[in-house]
Design a protein around this motif. Sequence first.
Motif, short mmCIF file in Angstrom:
data_model
loop_
_atom_site.label_atom_id
_atom_site.label_comp_id
_atom_site.label_asym_id
_atom_site.label_seq_id
_atom_site.Cartn_x
_atom_site.Cartn_y
_atom_site.Cartn_z
N MET A 71 2.57 -1.96 10.15
CA MET A 71 2.85 -1.07 9.00
C MET A 71 3.72 -0.48 10.07
O MET A 71 4.97 -0.06 9.56
CB MET A 71 2.50 0.45 8.35
CG MET A 71 3.21 1.42 7.36
SD MET A 71 2.55 2.87 6.86
CE MET A 71 1.64 1.81 5.13
N GLN B 233 -8.48 1.75 3.75
CA GLN B 233 -9.71 0.76 2.90
C GLN B 233 -11.32 1.04 2.67
O GLN B 233 -11.73 2.18 3.07
CB GLN B 233 -9.44 -0.99 4.01
CG GLN B 233 -8.60 -1.05 4.58
CD GLN B 233 -7.06 -1.96 3.12
OE1 GLN B 233 -7.60 -2.29 2.21
NE2 GLN B 233 -6.49 -1.69 3.50
N ILE C 155 -8.05 -3.54 9.24
CA ILE C 155 -7.38 -1.95 8.75
C ILE C 155 -6.66 -1.19 9.78
O ILE C 155 -5.99 -1.19 9.88
CB ILE C 155 -8.31 -0.76 8.13
CG1 ILE C 155 -8.29 0.60 7.91
CG2 ILE C 155 -9.82 -0.64 9.69
CD1 ILE C 155 -9.04 1.73 7.14
N GLU D 101 0.98 -1.05 -0.15
CA GLU D 101 -0.04 0.05 -0.19
C GLU D 101 1.45 0.99 0.09
O GLU D 101 0.36 2.21 -0.80
CB GLU D 101 -1.12 -0.10 1.18
CG GLU D 101 -2.49 1.13 0.92
CD GLU D 101 -3.27 0.85 2.24
OE1 GLU D 101 -4.48 1.45 2.51
OE2 GLU D 101 -2.79 0.05 3.04
N LYS E 91 -3.68 -3.15 9.65
CA LYS E 91 -2.30 -3.71 8.82
C LYS E 91 -1.68 -1.98 8.77
O LYS E 91 -0.79 -1.97 8.67
CB LYS E 91 -2.99 -3.07 7.01
CG LYS E 91 -3.32 -4.63 6.49
CD LYS E 91 -3.90 -3.93 5.34
CE LYS E 91 -4.78 -4.76 5.00
NZ LYS E 91 -5.27 -4.82 3.29
N ALA E 92 -2.54 -0.98 9.67
CA ALA E 92 -1.95 0.31 10.15
C ALA E 92 -0.90 -0.19 11.41
O ALA E 92 0.24 0.44 10.89
CB ALA E 92 -2.95 0.96 10.52
N SER F 271 -3.43 2.63 7.04
CA SER F 271 -4.17 1.80 6.01
C SER F 271 -5.06 2.57 6.11
O SER F 271 -6.40 3.09 6.15
CB SER F 271 -4.20 0.36 6.77
OG SER F 271 -4.44 -0.40 5.46
#
Length: 374
Positions: free
Chosen positions: A263, A249, A256, A8, A259-260, A247
Motif C-alpha cells: 500500500m 488481518q 500482513i 482493503e 500488504k502494508a 493492513s
Amino acid sequence: MRNKYPQEFKDEAVRQVIEKGYGVCDVAKRLGITDKSLYNWVAKAKKSPAKNDELDEIKRLKAELKRVTEERDILKEGRSVLCKRVKERYAFIKSRLNKWKVTRMCSVLNVHRSGFYAWLNEPESPRAIENQQLLREIKEAFIESGGVYGSPRITSQLKRNGTHVGENRVARLMRVAKLKANLGYKRRYFKSTSPSTISSNHVQQQFVVAEPDNTWVTDITYIKTYEGWLYLAVVVDLFSRKAIGWSMQPTMKREIVIKAILMAVWRRQPKSNVIVHSDQGSQYTSDDYQAFLKTNNLTSSMSRRGHCLDNAVAESFFHSLKTERVKRKIYATRNEAKADLFDYIEVFYNRVRLHSHLGHQSPEEYEIRYKSAN
C-alpha cells in the motif's frame, strides 16, 4: 500501476459512507481521493440486496444503541445533580449543550425544556459569556480530537482557528468542565545489543529526515475483539510521521506486512531507494518479505533484538492509537474494529491530529507545505 488504492482501503472508505453515514464528498475530501472514485466504490458495494438489508438493520441497531448509550451517559454524568435544585440541573444541561441534545437531557433529568430556555436567557456578565463561548470552542476541539488533546494542543488548535487565548485560561476552563486528555500507558523498555543477522540497522535512532520517502518504519500490533485478535501492520514515513501504508488481518502471517508495504509503494510511488526499518519479527525476516523489498528498490533495516527504542516512531504511533482510540475498548467484531482503526488512521491521525514533532501540524498539512515550498 493501474489501481492506486488496494481493495482493503476501498472497503473501509465505503464503510465511512454506508455504515457511519458520512457524505461522499466529505469522506473523499478527508481521504484525499476523488468524489467520482468513492461514488463508484459505494455504488458497487450497494448492488448486493442482502448487504442492503444487513446495512439497514445495522443502522437501526446503531441508532437504538446510540439513544440508550446517551441516556446512560447522561445519567452517569448527571447523577450528582439529579436530586438538586432545578437550576443546578439546568447548569448541567448548559455545560453539555455540544455533547447531547437538550430534549434528551431534559427528559433524563426530569426538567421542562421551556423552563431551561427561559433560565438560559437570563442576563450574565460579559466575562461569563466570553468564557462560555471559549468553552464551547474548547469542547469542539476536544471532541474533534477524540478526547486526546490536552491544554497545549487545544490552545494551538484555537489559535489556528483565530481565537487567541492563553494556555492557563484554557487549562482552567478544561479543569472546570472536567475535560481531561487520555493518558498513556507506562511502558518498560528492555535493551539488548544483539544486532540483526538479516539486515543492518541503517537508522541508528536518527528519526529526523529532511525529505519524504527517505526512510519508512513499520511494525505490527494487535487489537482485541470478541471475535478474536485483529492484527494491524502499519508503515510510517519518518519525514512527516504520516501512516502511508497499513493492513488489518485476522492472523499475523507474513502477508500482513507485505500488504502494508505494498500500500505504501502504491500510494507514494518512490522515485529512489527507500530505507524500510523494522524489528526482527519472523514476518520481516521471511524470504518473501525480503524479496519484495529488493524487487521494489527498498532497503531493509532492522533494530537490535529486544531494543524497542530502535523503532521508537512506530512504537509511538501504536501508543497514540491505543491510548487515543482503543484504550479500554473491546470491539464486537473485527469489521467494527477495522472501521474504527481506518477512521483513526486515515481521517484523524493523518489529516487532523496536531503532531508536536511537526510544530503542531497534521502530517498531511506538513507534507502539503513542504511540497508548496519546493
